[in-house]
Enzyme design. Structure first.
Site, short mmCIF file in Angstrom:
data_model
loop_
_atom_site.label_atom_id
_atom_site.label_comp_id
_atom_site.label_asym_id
_atom_site.label_seq_id
_atom_site.Cartn_x
_atom_site.Cartn_y
_atom_site.Cartn_z
N ASP A 13 -43.47 -8.75 38.53
CA ASP A 13 -44.18 -8.87 39.81
C ASP A 13 -43.25 -8.69 41.01
O ASP A 13 -43.47 -9.27 42.07
CB ASP A 13 -44.90 -10.22 39.91
CG ASP A 13 -45.88 -10.41 38.77
OD1 ASP A 13 -46.49 -9.41 38.37
OD2 ASP A 13 -46.01 -11.54 38.28
N LYS A 16 -43.09 -3.41 41.46
CA LYS A 16 -42.81 -2.13 40.77
C LYS A 16 -43.90 -1.11 41.06
O LYS A 16 -43.62 0.08 41.21
CB LYS A 16 -42.73 -2.37 39.25
CG LYS A 16 -41.58 -3.31 38.86
CD LYS A 16 -41.57 -3.56 37.36
CE LYS A 16 -42.77 -4.35 36.88
NZ LYS A 16 -42.81 -5.76 37.37
N GLY A 40 -49.62 -6.23 35.70
CA GLY A 40 -50.56 -6.14 36.81
C GLY A 40 -49.81 -5.57 37.99
O GLY A 40 -48.92 -6.22 38.53
N HIS A 41 -50.09 -4.32 38.33
CA HIS A 41 -49.36 -3.65 39.41
C HIS A 41 -50.32 -3.36 40.55
O HIS A 41 -51.32 -2.67 40.37
CB HIS A 41 -48.75 -2.34 38.91
CG HIS A 41 -47.78 -2.53 37.79
ND1 HIS A 41 -47.28 -1.49 37.04
CD2 HIS A 41 -47.20 -3.65 37.29
CE1 HIS A 41 -46.44 -1.97 36.12
NE2 HIS A 41 -46.38 -3.27 36.25
N GLN A 223 -43.33 -5.64 33.41
CA GLN A 223 -42.60 -6.92 33.32
C GLN A 223 -41.25 -6.85 34.02
O GLN A 223 -41.13 -6.16 35.01
CB GLN A 223 -42.46 -7.35 31.84
CG GLN A 223 -43.79 -7.73 31.19
CD GLN A 223 -44.65 -6.55 30.79
OE1 GLN A 223 -44.18 -5.65 30.13
NE2 GLN A 223 -45.90 -6.55 31.19
P1 GDP Z 1 -45.48 -5.45 39.99
O1 GDP Z 1 -46.09 -6.13 38.82
O2 GDP Z 1 -43.99 -5.46 39.94
O3 GDP Z 1 -46.03 -4.08 40.25
O4 GDP Z 1 -45.85 -6.34 41.26
P2 GDP Z 1 -47.29 -6.98 41.60
O5 GDP Z 1 -48.17 -5.89 42.09
O6 GDP Z 1 -47.77 -7.82 40.48
O7 GDP Z 1 -46.90 -7.98 42.77
C1 GDP Z 1 -46.30 -7.55 43.94
C2 GDP Z 1 -47.23 -7.87 45.12
O8 GDP Z 1 -46.52 -7.77 46.31
C3 GDP Z 1 -48.40 -6.91 45.26
O9 GDP Z 1 -49.50 -7.62 45.75
C4 GDP Z 1 -47.90 -5.89 46.28
O10 GDP Z 1 -48.96 -5.29 47.02
C5 GDP Z 1 -47.09 -6.76 47.16
N1 GDP Z 1 -45.91 -6.13 47.79
C6 GDP Z 1 -45.07 -5.18 47.29
N2 GDP Z 1 -44.06 -4.94 48.14
C7 GDP Z 1 -44.26 -5.77 49.20
C8 GDP Z 1 -43.52 -6.03 50.41
O11 GDP Z 1 -42.46 -5.46 50.66
N3 GDP Z 1 -44.04 -6.97 51.25
C9 GDP Z 1 -45.19 -7.66 50.99
N4 GDP Z 1 -45.62 -8.56 51.86
N5 GDP Z 1 -45.90 -7.43 49.86
C10 GDP Z 1 -45.44 -6.52 48.98
P1 IMO Z 2 -45.82 -7.08 35.58
O1 IMO Z 2 -45.69 -5.71 34.97
C1 IMO Z 2 -45.19 -11.38 35.22
C2 IMO Z 2 -45.31 -13.04 31.16
C3 IMO Z 2 -46.45 -13.96 30.80
C4 IMO Z 2 -45.78 -14.86 29.78
C5 IMO Z 2 -44.85 -13.90 29.04
C6 IMO Z 2 -45.41 -13.39 27.73
O2 IMO Z 2 -47.03 -7.24 36.45
O3 IMO Z 2 -44.56 -7.49 36.25
P2 IMO Z 2 -47.30 -11.62 27.11
O4 IMO Z 2 -48.78 -11.62 27.41
O5 IMO Z 2 -46.57 -10.45 27.63
O6 IMO Z 2 -47.01 -11.89 25.66
O7 IMO Z 2 -46.74 -12.93 27.91
O8 IMO Z 2 -44.64 -12.82 29.92
N1 IMO Z 2 -45.72 -11.72 31.68
C7 IMO Z 2 -45.62 -11.36 32.97
N2 IMO Z 2 -45.22 -12.06 34.05
N3 IMO Z 2 -45.53 -10.08 35.34
C8 IMO Z 2 -45.90 -9.35 34.26
O9 IMO Z 2 -46.10 -8.03 34.32
C9 IMO Z 2 -46.00 -10.00 33.01
N4 IMO Z 2 -46.35 -9.61 31.76
C10 IMO Z 2 -46.16 -10.67 30.96
O10 IMO Z 2 -46.91 -14.68 31.93
O11 IMO Z 2 -44.96 -15.81 30.44
MG MG Z 3 -47.43 -7.66 38.39
#
Ligand code: GDP
Ligand code: IMO
Ligand code: MG
Length: 427
Positions: A13, A16, A40-41, A223
């Site tokens: 999170d 990415k 979850g991206h 991840q």
């Molecule tokens: P990922 O799993 O690595 O793709 O990240 P997630 O999408 O799960 O979580 C990142 C969150 O931060 C998302 O809601 C993005 O829209 C948001 N985000 C990404 N870059 C920035 C930033 O520079 N500033 C802010 N405020 N939000 C950001």
């Molecule tokens: P992104 O790509 C954050 C965590 C779960 C749990 C552990 C194992 O959005 O960064 P799993 O279902 O993979 O066997 O769970 O890994 N986990 C994540 N945490 N971002 C993710 O993906 C994750 N994918 C799995 O919460 O602790």
């Molecule tokens: Mg994510």
């Protein structure tokens, strides 16, 4: 032109999805190489917000060919509904390529994931419940079902029956659940074959030919480094290799083709699920980071645990991924704190430790040693250049760069595509 890898430097999170989407304008292929719909991206383009789980974030860029590599585990129902959702919003997904060697998540993997977690009780990992661990376990145990099996009914039947022979015993006798009928699974999965067939490809060959033709291939990890089954906080990890080495095995691209490895690094730290987290904040600062940063899981809707930036982790990510540079995200979230603590080392049983301890008990005991940096109060979300950032924000970025062991080539100051400061020609 060579391949580049994008990896999460912390516990996932980090942003990415946004980084991949940004790079989408300058690459030809985006390949997911591990994980599945546990990811979850979130990608924000103009006033549109997209939540992707299984599909590579590059699918939103019209010139990119998105690829699901052999290292990914695919839940076909999720795949098709994600594709439909994008099609309904006018996104063309017809260029998607899927490796026939990728493994399939089935209903019994999802059920096993959930029941084993329930039985672990307080020791549970806090998985996403998507069947990721049991599917990778079957892969390693050589009893998995692959995408290519969908196209041979007799092989598919044999494999499902063999798998359920064991798994139903477990479900019924150990976990007190109902048996899953093989015929039902077979019927459902045969129904996916025609829908998935148009995307099927020999992806390692396609990517090799693309690289030979001078195309740019971006390998997008799900991840993050500390969720890696080898290099993360085992057993509180996912069941694949998000670190850069996994990009080679999960795509079939050799390491000599890769010349850049970008670590996506949040300006503070978050984690979802169980496991150690030295800089976790259980006070109002943690609550504020969660609120301002919108730190709620895209996949499971769980609140993310929040804490200050941990430079020990960033240095470790540089080491185990061979990072060439960082994309520092969410700097804007830190606006408004007068002082910002940054963890520069740990104290473990009275000793100062500069590197991430390989011993799990040591890591569980690690107490953060903080250095406090002065904060800033100006809104930075409109900043387009490094020079436009307040002096203290500049100093925060420079301090993180120095501690983390690789240059920061871009800074996120908001979720949108254009809310990014480029330094050192990120794109
Ligand atoms: P990922 O799993 O690595 O793709 O990240 P997630 O999408 O799960 O979580 C990142 C969150 O931060 C998302 O809601 C993005 O829209 C948001 N985000 C990404 N870059 C920035 C930033 O520079 N500033 C802010 N405020 N939000 C950001
Ligand atoms: P992104 O790509 C954050 C965590 C779960 C749990 C552990 C194992 O959005 O960064 P799993 O279902 O993979 O066997 O769970 O890994 N986990 C994540 N945490 N971002 C993710 O993906 C994750 N994918 C799995 O919460 O602790
Ligand atoms: Mg994510």
């Amino acid at each position: 032109m060579p391949a580049l890898v994008l990896v999460g430097a912390q516990w996932g999170d980090e942003g990415k999805g946004k980084a991949t989407d940004l790079l989408g304008g300058s690459v030809d292929y985006v390949v997911r190489y591990q994980g599945g719909n546990n990811a979850g991206h979130t990608v924000v383009i103009g006033d549109q917000k997209y939540a992707l789980h299984l599909l590579p974030s590059g699918i939103l860029s019209p010139n990119v060919t998105p690829v699901i590599g052999n290292g990914v585990v695919i839940d076909p129902g999720v795949l098709l509904s994600e594709l439909n959702g994008l099609n309904e919003r006018g996104i063309d997904t017809s260029k998607l390529l899927i490796s026939g060697n990728a493994h399939l998540i089935t209903p019994y993997h999802r059920t096993l994931d959930k029941v084993t977690e329930r039985f672990l009780g307080k020791r549970r990992i806090g998985t996403t419940g998507r069947g990721i661990g049991p599917t990778y376990a079957d892969k390693i145990n050589r009893v998995g079902i692959r995408v290519q099996d969908l196209f041979d009914e007799s092989i598919l039947r044999q494999k499902i029956e063999a798998a359920l022979h064991d798994k139903n015993q477990l479900l019924v006798k150990l976990y007190n659940r109902r048996a899953i009928p093989a015929d039902l699974v077979l019927e459902e999965y045969l129904g996916y074959a025609d829908k998935i067939k148009p995307f099927l490809a020999d992806t390692t060959l396609v990517l090799d030919e693309a690289l030979k033709a001078g195309k740019v291939v971006l390998l997008e990890g799900g991840q993050g480094t500390l969720l890696d089954v080898d290099h993360g906080t085992y057993p509180f990890v996912t069941s694949s290799n998000p670190t850069s080495g996994g990009a080679c095995t999960g795509s079939g691209i050799g390491p000599t083709k890769i010349d850049r490895v970008i670590g996506i690094l949040k300006a503070y730290t978050t984690r979802v699920g169980s496991g150690p987290f030295p800089t976790e904040l259980l006070d109002e600062d943690g609550e504020a980071l969660r609120r301002i940063g919108g730190e709620r899981g895209v996949t499971t809707g769980r609140d993310r645990r929040c804490g200050w930036f941990d430079a020990v982790i960033a240095r470790y990510a540089t080491r185990v991924n061979g990072l060439t540079d960082f994309f520092l995200t969410k700097l804007d979230v830190l606006t408004g704190w007068e002082q910002i603590p940054v963890c520069v080392a740990y104290e473990i049983d009275g000793r100062r430790v500069e590197e991430l301890p390989y011993n799990q008990s040591d890591f569980h005991h690690a107490k953060p040693v903080y250095e406090t940096l002065p904060g800033w109060s100006e809104d930075i979300s409109g900043a387009k250049t490094f020079a436009e950032l307040p002096k203290n924000a500049q100093a925060y970025v420079k301090a993180l760069e120095e501690m983390s062991g690789a240059p920061i080539s871009a800074i996120g100051v908001g979720p949108g595509r254009d809310e990014t400061i480029q330094i050192n020609s990120f794109l």
